[in-house]
Scaffold this active site. Sequence first.
Site, PDB file in Angstrom:
ATOM      1  N   HIS A   1      13.894   9.042  12.572  1.00 28.29           N
ATOM      2  CA  HIS A   1      14.744   9.636  11.550  1.00 28.29           C
ATOM      3  C   HIS A   1      14.593  11.159  11.548  1.00 28.29           C
ATOM      4  CE1 HIS A   1      14.886   5.502   9.953  1.00 28.29           C
ATOM      5  NE2 HIS A   1      16.040   5.877   9.422  1.00 28.29           N
TER       6      HIS A   1
ATOM      7  N   LYS B   1      13.245  13.228   6.089  1.00 31.22           N
ATOM      8  CA  LYS B   1      13.009  11.912   5.466  1.00 31.22           C
ATOM      9  C   LYS B   1      11.586  11.844   4.927  1.00 31.22           C
ATOM     10  CE  LYS B   1      13.596   6.943   6.259  1.00 31.22           C
ATOM     11  NZ  LYS B   1      14.415   6.798   5.032  1.00 31.22           N
TER      12      LYS B   1
END
Length: 251
Positions: free
Chosen positions: A142, A146
């Site tokens: 990600h 995040k």
Amino acid sequence: MTKIILSGAQGRMGKVITQLATENSAYEIVAGIDRQVDTSATFPICHTLADVKESADVVIDFSYFENVPALLDDAQASALPIVVATTGLPEETLKKMESVSQTIPVFFSANMSLGINVLIQALQKITPSLEADFDIEMIEKHHNQKKDAPSGTALLLADSINDVCQTKKEYVFGRQGNHNENLRSQMGIHAVRGGTIPGEHTVLFAGQDELIELKHTALSRDIFANGALKAAAFLVKQKPGLYSMNDLLAH
């Protein structure tokens, strides 16, 4: 038209949902909730749901896990259905969702993508045939903003595998150390954070001289926003209860 209050309106996903709703006459964002109040927004933004004065059909939440319990309380007090798309929720918040869903419709999914949910079906189909002879590992990637690791989707995939395993897997988060046994009863889950990666999940089934990989790559955040909007339109027609992507896909 589905009238929506958007929690996390100023966040990454909030802005994507706002754009998609603007382009689709079936949806209207009537108000937002965020810590930062942006007076340039096209709809009013408040600090809490209790502060919102606009009439709405449903709440969509893409905020932060610490905000969800209070938001659930406010949704229940306002008798508003709520779509919870925030990830990284602790067990006590999941239990609270179940309790609140006895009085209002609540929709929860760790991932709003159609593709991820089809991947879950595929994993549950093949795992029973491979469990005894294959090691199972997962890698998720990600963007560097995040906060939670592993991702909610990684845990969703892992749990879906464990649900059909004859011998339940112990989750191992990374494999640091010099004396790892790497038991077949374990499932390694590895998190990568970097750049602007929307989301990538790879499940590896590693056997003797053969490897099976099932991979899902999100090329933009639109897929999650579209799923959340569809969930909202679905939820406003439902009775109190706890709903998931399985219910939406079967509808």
